[in-house]
Design an enzyme around this catalytic site. Sequence first.
Site, PDB file in Angstrom:
ATOM      1  N   THR A  27       0.841  -1.212   0.000  1.00 38.63           N
ATOM      2  CA  THR A  27       0.000   0.000   0.000  1.00 38.63           C
ATOM      3  C   THR A  27       0.868   1.252   0.000  1.00 38.63           C
ATOM      4  O   THR A  27       0.493   2.270  -0.582  1.00 38.63           O
ATOM      5  CB  THR A  27      -0.961   0.037   1.209  1.00 38.63           C
ATOM      6  OG1 THR A  27      -0.194  -0.103   2.405  1.00 38.63           O
ATOM      7  CG2 THR A  27      -2.004  -1.064   1.143  1.00 38.63           C
ATOM      8  N   GLN A 100       1.711 -13.191  -1.072  1.00 34.08           N
ATOM      9  CA  GLN A 100       0.381 -13.347  -1.669  1.00 34.08           C
ATOM     10  C   GLN A 100       0.208 -12.330  -2.801  1.00 34.08           C
ATOM     11  O   GLN A 100      -0.790 -12.358  -3.502  1.00 34.08           O
ATOM     12  CB  GLN A 100      -0.707 -13.084  -0.625  1.00 34.08           C
ATOM     13  CG  GLN A 100      -0.684 -14.042   0.542  1.00 34.08           C
ATOM     14  CD  GLN A 100      -1.727 -13.656   1.574  1.00 34.08           C
ATOM     15  OE1 GLN A 100      -2.871 -14.071   1.508  1.00 34.08           O
ATOM     16  NE2 GLN A 100      -1.326 -12.846   2.528  1.00 34.08           N
ATOM     17  N   HIS A 118       0.166 -16.515  -5.437  1.00 35.89           N
ATOM     18  CA  HIS A 118      -0.944 -16.173  -6.338  1.00 35.89           C
ATOM     19  C   HIS A 118      -0.471 -15.763  -7.730  1.00 35.89           C
ATOM     20  O   HIS A 118      -1.218 -15.131  -8.473  1.00 35.89           O
ATOM     21  CB  HIS A 118      -1.806 -15.061  -5.710  1.00 35.89           C
ATOM     22  CG  HIS A 118      -2.499 -15.508  -4.456  1.00 35.89           C
ATOM     23  ND1 HIS A 118      -2.827 -14.673  -3.422  1.00 35.89           N
ATOM     24  CD2 HIS A 118      -2.911 -16.741  -4.068  1.00 35.89           C
ATOM     25  CE1 HIS A 118      -3.421 -15.362  -2.450  1.00 35.89           C
ATOM     26  NE2 HIS A 118      -3.473 -16.609  -2.819  1.00 35.89           N
ATOM     27  N   CYS A 139      -1.124 -23.630 -24.148  1.00 39.80           N
ATOM     28  CA  CYS A 139      -0.095 -24.185 -25.036  1.00 39.80           C
ATOM     29  C   CYS A 139       1.307 -23.867 -24.535  1.00 39.80           C
ATOM     30  O   CYS A 139       2.286 -24.259 -25.153  1.00 39.80           O
ATOM     31  CB  CYS A 139      -0.292 -23.642 -26.448  1.00 39.80           C
ATOM     32  SG  CYS A 139       0.092 -21.881 -26.584  1.00 39.80           S
ATOM     33  N   ASN A 227       1.544  -5.417  11.131  1.00 41.08           N
ATOM     34  CA  ASN A 227       0.333  -5.076  10.373  1.00 41.08           C
ATOM     35  C   ASN A 227      -0.281  -3.830  11.003  1.00 41.08           C
ATOM     36  O   ASN A 227      -0.089  -3.600  12.187  1.00 41.08           O
ATOM     37  CB  ASN A 227      -0.667  -6.249  10.437  1.00 41.08           C
ATOM     38  CG  ASN A 227      -1.636  -6.230   9.278  1.00 41.08           C
ATOM     39  OD1 ASN A 227      -1.223  -6.089   8.130  1.00 41.08           O
ATOM     40  ND2 ASN A 227      -2.916  -6.365   9.559  1.00 41.08           N
TER      41      ASN A 227
HETATM   42  P1  NAD Z   1      -5.802  -7.876   2.869  1.00 42.30           P
HETATM   43  O1  NAD Z   1      -6.259  -6.727   2.017  1.00 42.30           O
HETATM   44  O2  NAD Z   1      -6.807  -8.850   3.337  1.00 42.30           O
HETATM   45  O3  NAD Z   1      -5.017  -7.338   4.169  1.00 42.30           O
HETATM   46  C1  NAD Z   1      -4.038  -6.368   4.075  1.00 42.30           C
HETATM   47  C2  NAD Z   1      -3.656  -5.989   5.495  1.00 42.30           C
HETATM   48  O4  NAD Z   1      -2.573  -5.073   5.437  1.00 42.30           O
HETATM   49  C3  NAD Z   1      -4.806  -5.312   6.254  1.00 42.30           C
HETATM   50  O5  NAD Z   1      -4.951  -5.922   7.520  1.00 42.30           O
HETATM   51  C4  NAD Z   1      -4.329  -3.854   6.379  1.00 42.30           C
HETATM   52  O6  NAD Z   1      -4.740  -3.262   7.595  1.00 42.30           O
HETATM   53  C5  NAD Z   1      -2.823  -4.020   6.350  1.00 42.30           C
HETATM   54  N1  NAD Z   1      -2.070  -2.863   5.852  1.00 42.30           N
HETATM   55  C6  NAD Z   1      -2.428  -1.988   4.872  1.00 42.30           C
HETATM   56  N2  NAD Z   1      -1.442  -1.086   4.676  1.00 42.30           N
HETATM   57  C7  NAD Z   1      -0.453  -1.399   5.568  1.00 42.30           C
HETATM   58  C8  NAD Z   1       0.816  -0.842   5.856  1.00 42.30           C
HETATM   59  N3  NAD Z   1       1.292   0.246   5.211  1.00 42.30           N
HETATM   60  N4  NAD Z   1       1.595  -1.419   6.811  1.00 42.30           N
HETATM   61  C9  NAD Z   1       1.132  -2.506   7.507  1.00 42.30           C
HETATM   62  N5  NAD Z   1      -0.065  -3.065   7.283  1.00 42.30           N
HETATM   63  C10 NAD Z   1      -0.846  -2.533   6.306  1.00 42.30           C
HETATM   64  O7  NAD Z   1      -4.621  -8.524   2.044  1.00 42.30           O
HETATM   65  P2  NAD Z   1      -4.051  -9.997   2.043  1.00 42.30           P
HETATM   66  O8  NAD Z   1      -3.971 -10.529   3.433  1.00 42.30           O
HETATM   67  O9  NAD Z   1      -2.816  -9.955   1.222  1.00 42.30           O
HETATM   68  O10 NAD Z   1      -5.147 -10.840   1.245  1.00 42.30           O
HETATM   69  C11 NAD Z   1      -5.900 -10.356   0.169  1.00 42.30           C
HETATM   70  C12 NAD Z   1      -5.531 -10.896  -1.220  1.00 42.30           C
HETATM   71  O11 NAD Z   1      -5.453  -9.763  -2.077  1.00 42.30           O
HETATM   72  C13 NAD Z   1      -4.196 -11.547  -1.365  1.00 42.30           C
HETATM   73  O12 NAD Z   1      -4.436 -12.816  -1.808  1.00 42.30           O
HETATM   74  C14 NAD Z   1      -3.452 -10.760  -2.460  1.00 42.30           C
HETATM   75  O13 NAD Z   1      -3.049 -11.656  -3.480  1.00 42.30           O
HETATM   76  C15 NAD Z   1      -4.465  -9.878  -3.092  1.00 42.30           C
HETATM   77  N6  NAD Z   1      -4.021  -8.510  -3.427  1.00 42.30           N
HETATM   78  C16 NAD Z   1      -2.742  -8.273  -3.871  1.00 42.30           C
HETATM   79  C17 NAD Z   1      -2.327  -6.974  -4.142  1.00 42.30           C
HETATM   80  C18 NAD Z   1      -0.911  -6.749  -4.618  1.00 42.30           C
HETATM   81  O14 NAD Z   1      -0.350  -7.593  -5.328  1.00 42.30           O
HETATM   82  N7  NAD Z   1      -0.264  -5.637  -4.254  1.00 42.30           N
HETATM   83  C19 NAD Z   1      -3.194  -5.891  -3.954  1.00 42.30           C
HETATM   84  C20 NAD Z   1      -4.512  -6.172  -3.518  1.00 42.30           C
HETATM   85  C21 NAD Z   1      -4.903  -7.493  -3.251  1.00 42.30           C
END
Ligand code: NAD
Length: 261
Positions: A27, A100, A118, A139, A227
Site C-alpha cells: 500500500t 500473496q 498467487h 499451449c 500489520n
Molecule cells: P488484505 O487486504 O486482506 O489485508 C491487508 C492488510 O494489510 C490489512 O490488515 C491492512 O490493515 C494491512 N495494511 C495496509 N497497509 C499497511 C501498511 N502500510 N503497513 C502494515 N499493514 C498494512 O490482504 P491480504 O492478506 O494480502 O489478502 C488479500 C488478497 O489480495 C491476497 O491474496 C493478495 O493476493 C491480493 N491482493 C494483492 C495486491 C498486490 O499484489 N499488491 C493488492 C490487492 C490485493
Amino acid sequence: MTDIAALTDALQQSSRVVAFTGAGISTESGIPDFRSPGGIWTRYDPMDFTFDRFIGSAEVRERSWQMRREFFETMPEPNAAHHALARLDAGERMLGVITQNIDGLHQLAGSTNVVEIHGTARDVMCIGTAPQAGTPAGCGFTQTHQWALARVDAGEADPACPHCGGLLKSATISFGQALDPGVMEQCAAMAAQADLMLAIGSSLQVYPAAGIPVEAKQSGARLAIINNEETPLDDLADIVMVGRAGEILTNAIENMASAAS
Ligand code: NAD
C-alpha cells in the site's frame, strides 16, 4: 503490542528468516489492498474476476484487462518495506519471501528467493481454448503484461493467444482457481526451516495461505506480525507490531546496522 527493540533482537538472533507478505506491504507503493477506501477495488469487484466468470464471458475478460491497465498505470515502485527485506536478504539472513502479492515488487527491490503463491500480474499466459479451473491447460505461451496491454491499446479488447488462439490471462491465481500444489509444498518447506517468520501486511484471514505462518510457529520458529491492524493470529505471535510496515522494518534494520557498527 511489542516494541521495536524486540523485533530488532529477534532479527539479530535469526539466520533463517522467512517473510510472509500480503497486500498491506504494497500500500505504501500506492497499490491499495482490498480494504482501503478509494482504491481500484472500489471500482472493480474482485469477485467479478473469478476464474469461471473470466473463461465464460468476453465482457468480463475485457474489463479484467482494463483493471490490469489501472493496476500498472502508476508503475508502482518498491517501498521502504520491500527494500528493508532486500537488505536482510543481502545480509544473508533470509531464506526467502513468500508473498500473496502479484505485483513483483519484492523482486524489483532485490529480494532473491521470492515464492508467489498467487502468481504474477507482470506476465500473461495462454490458458487454452477450453480451460477448466483445476487444469488451465494452455499451449505454454507466455508474455509480459506490457505486450498484452499494447495489444489491448491496438484495439483487441480481449487478445487471444497468437500461437493456438486460446484465451490469454494474467499469470495470477484467480478466485476459484486452484493453487499450485508444488508452490504450496515449497512454502511448507520454507516455513518448516524458518527460525523467524515475519508476517507483514496481511489480514491473515485468507486460507490456506494464512496457515503458512502457523506452520512455521508449530515447527519452532518465532512469529512476528507486522500489520496496521489486529489479526486473528496475534495471540499466537511472539511479537506483534501494529503500524506501517515500511517504517517498522526500516527502523528495525537501522537498529541492527547501528548495533553492528
Ligand atoms: P488484505 O487486504 O486482506 O489485508 C491487508 C492488510 O494489510 C490489512 O490488515 C491492512 O490493515 C494491512 N495494511 C495496509 N497497509 C499497511 C501498511 N502500510 N503497513 C502494515 N499493514 C498494512 O490482504 P491480504 O492478506 O494480502 O489478502 C488479500 C488478497 O489480495 C491476497 O491474496 C493478495 O493476493 C491480493 N491482493 C494483492 C495486491 C498486490 O499484489 N499488491 C493488492 C490487492 C490485493
